[in-house]
Enzyme design. Structure first.
Site, PDB file in Angstrom:
ATOM      1  N   LYS A   1      11.647  -3.919   4.711  1.00 38.39           N
ATOM      2  CA  LYS A   1      11.285  -3.245   3.455  1.00 38.39           C
ATOM      3  C   LYS A   1      12.591  -2.887   2.748  1.00 38.39           C
ATOM      4  CE  LYS A   1       8.367   0.324   1.541  1.00 38.39           C
ATOM      5  NZ  LYS A   1       9.326   0.726   0.540  1.00 38.39           N
TER       6      LYS A   1
ATOM      7  N   ARG B   1      11.561  -3.728  -7.456  1.00 38.31           N
ATOM      8  CA  ARG B   1      10.588  -4.805  -7.317  1.00 38.31           C
ATOM      9  C   ARG B   1      10.538  -5.597  -8.615  1.00 38.31           C
ATOM     10  NH1 ARG B   1       4.557  -4.137  -5.010  1.00 38.31           N
ATOM     11  NH2 ARG B   1       3.883  -6.303  -5.134  1.00 38.31           N
TER      12      ARG B   1
ATOM     13  N   PHE C   1       9.500 -12.305  -1.599  1.00 42.27           N
ATOM     14  CA  PHE C   1       8.516 -12.130  -0.527  1.00 42.27           C
ATOM     15  C   PHE C   1       7.136 -12.699  -0.851  1.00 42.27           C
ATOM     16  CE2 PHE C   1       8.913  -7.800  -2.494  1.00 42.27           C
ATOM     17  CZ  PHE C   1       7.670  -7.729  -3.100  1.00 42.27           C
TER      18      PHE C   1
END
Ligand code: ATP
Length: 582
Positions: free
Chosen positions: A247, A252, A337
């Site tokens: 993480k 993001r 991801f």
């Protein structure tokens, strides 16, 4: 629909802060719209000209409105300024100034087009041209139309209608039932982030149009979010064999590639492309696909040591000036991801593991774009070890991902589970709150004019903001002053729409900014309305303190939800039981 008819609905909406009443008014309105004008009507109700990801700012100041009003009336600047000072609302100034002007009966579509074309004017002399356009428009408006046009331009409609209420109303207007089409509308909205477009599809093509709705390159997809569980054991218990990704503690980003055109969107789907030229280049060079939408976490990378910089360093890349220099000084690495779209195809319904394979296959080796590191395991012990290792290397924790899960746009569920370091005596996660008012403060704080915030979390079920804490610590003196100034810009006389609390602060403000808060624990309290049902007390935060500054990547509805608080409360009890049992 004539704009004058639309203003009647606006007038009714303005008079209520109750969600149900807003819903009734909007459903009536949507029943009367023509299918060709759904888009502008939705945008108007959302108080925007286009969804934020277009990056189109209306950007017109009060002074321009004043000039436009001078052009169409006999009022002098001084008189208008005096009137504005007296009533404090440029919309009302326009209403009074244009008192005797007859309406030319423009439709909502015509008003929208005029405003859109005005905002698009750029280059030399654009301020004058825009002012002329607005003056021409106001000439065609009567007093009430002028009031709402001006308020819209200045971003002061402040109806406070949430997207869920708009979606419910469209469902009711089309099907006669609030919930019948709600899920389909929301799904389509989550895939394209443009409720105007979704509304148009629904009104033109009906429910089949919505059900076959697909993501489109260039439109951001609402981001999926993670649930929490307190331990590796519970995660494996819930998911079985799963992927465990690092993480990363950065920003993001969702990147959309359409041949040579790359766009970058933030967590709340704002267009960030100009801020990250290095990532744009990286996507162009390293992503081997004509069209693609991929997601990742961008982190500043220390080339000397191969280490990741902490969040405080990464965030310095979020800037409006000196972008190129800073990009050289602190280059970002995007740890990709997920892949949501590839070569013309929406792949959000495919399993995570399949999407991941495709993602890995299109990344060419290079500095900027890399795949996120991960293991696949069904062992709690291995998960725990990977968690410790990730933390030691500067991660915030891990993200566990269900191997067969689709990408559910805009949803927070157990397809992804986050696990973060839990500090002694603290919750094992932070909470995102939204201020709904403030208290003026006593003693030392009185000189800043603010002593504490009245903070709320979001209740998805009722689309409302429910109080959970009064927060008076965590900010520096300068930050308290700054936050007061910001909140004052959104000051309102009475409890704002969709706000649910029994506590009356000294100053009410419309929900706008998100702050991250750490607390010792979640407790039960009759004072607050978050989670309160009848006699059952609500939730409150013990020793809450603000961490950092405004979360610009989140909008008010992205605050932690009452449902999450309730889950965290239960988790906290489980963790306590485990530690006392040791
Ligand atoms: P949320 O995004 O869940 O609303 P938040 O922004 O407060 O919450 P966290 O709760 O800390 O953030 O965790 C979720 C965030 O973790 C994601 O939004 C994403 O930015 C980040 N993240 C880092 N690494 C990954 C990863 N490998 N997979 C998914 N998300 C990741």
């Amino acid at each position: 629909m004539k704009f004058s008819q639309f203003t009647e609905y606006l007038e009714k909406l303005e008079k209520t802060s109750k969600r149900l009443e807003m819903f009734e008014i909007l459903s009536e309105m949507f029943k009367k719209v023509d299918k060709n004008e759904v888009k502008p009507i939705v945008y108007f109700t959302q108080e925007q000209l286009l969804p934020p990801f277009y990056g189109l700012e209306i950007g017109m100041a009060e002074s321009m409105i004043k000039k436009a009003l001078m052009k169409i009336s006999k009022e002098s600047e001084k008189d208008l300024q005096a009137l504005y000072k007296k009533i404090g609302d440029m919309g009302l100034v326009a209403e009074q100034t244009n008192q005797n002007n007859p309406s030319k009966g423009l439709t909502i579509g015509e008003i929208y087009d005029c405003l859109y074309n005005t905002v698009k004017i750029s280059g030399e002399g654009s301020v004058e041209k825009k002012t002329d356009h607005i003056a021409e428009l106001l000439k065609k408006c009567d007093s009430k139309e002028s009031k709402y046009v001006v308020r819209f331009i200045l971003g002061r409609l402040r109806l406070g209608i949430g997207d869920p209420t708009i979606m419910d109303s469209m469902s009711k207007a089309i099907s006669g039932d609030r919930m019948a089409l709600r899920k389909d509308i929301e799904k389509a909205y989550n895939l394209c982030s443009d409720l105007g477009w979704v509304g148009e599809e629904l009104f033109k093509k009906g429910i089949d149009g919505l059900r076959s709705f697909k993501a489109k390159v260039g439109n951001p997809i609402r981001m999926a979010a993670a649930e929490r569980l307190p331990s590796a054991k519970e995660i494996i218990g819930k998911m079985g064999k799963c992927a465990v990704e690092k993480k990363y503690d950065g920003l993001r980003l969702q990147c959309s590639k359409d041949c040579d055109k790359v766009e970058i969107f933030s967590r709340n789907l704002e267009r960030m492309t100009p801020m990250f030229p290095d990532i744009v280049e990286g996507i162009k060079k390293q992503i081997n696909a004509n069209t693609a939408i991929l997601e990742g976490e961008a982190v500043a990378y220390n080339e000397e040591t191969g280490e990741l910089f902490p969040f405080q360093v990464t965030i310095t890349r979020k800037r409006k000036y000196d972008i190129e220099e800073k990009a050289k000084e602190k280059p970002l690495v995007l740890f990709a991801f997920d892949l949501l779209y590839i070569d013309g195809k929406d792949i959000t319904r495919e399993a995570y593991e399949d999407r991941r394979k495709k993602l890995v296959s299109i990344i060419k080796k290079g500095f900027t774009i890399r795949e996120s590191e991960r293991i696949v395991t069904d062992s709690p012990k291995e998960l725990d070890e990977y968690f410790e290792e990730s933390i030691a290397l500067g991660s915030e924790g891990i993200m566990a991902k269900r191997l067969d899960a689709p990408y559910e746009a805009g949803m927070r569920n157990f397809n992804w589970i986050k696990l973060k370091r839990s500090y002694k005596g603290e919750l094992n996660d932070t909470i995102d709150i939204v201020p709904i008012g403030y208290f003026k403060g006593r003693g030392m704080r009185a000189k800043f004019g603010i002593g504490a915030l009245l903070a709320a979390v979001y209740d998805e079920k009722t689309d409302s903001f429910k109080s959970i804490a009064k927060i008076g610590s965590g900010l520096t003196e300068d930050q308290w002053v700054e936050i007061r100034k910001l909140l004052d810009k959104n000051k309102v006389e009475k409890k704002p729409a969709r706000v649910d609390t029994e506590i009356v602060p000294d100053v009410w403000t419309t929900p706008k900014y998100i702050f991250t808060v750490m607390a010792d624990e979640i407790t039960l309290s009759p004072m607050h309305n978050a989670g309160k049902v009848g006699e059952k007390p609500g939730f409150a935060l013990r020793f809450p303190r603000i961490q950092g500054w405004i979360r610009k990547d989140k909008k008010p509805e992205d605050a932690t939800t009452v449902k999450e608080i309730s889950q965290m409360f239960k988790m906290q009890k489980r963790v306590k039981a485990v530690s006392f049992g040791r």
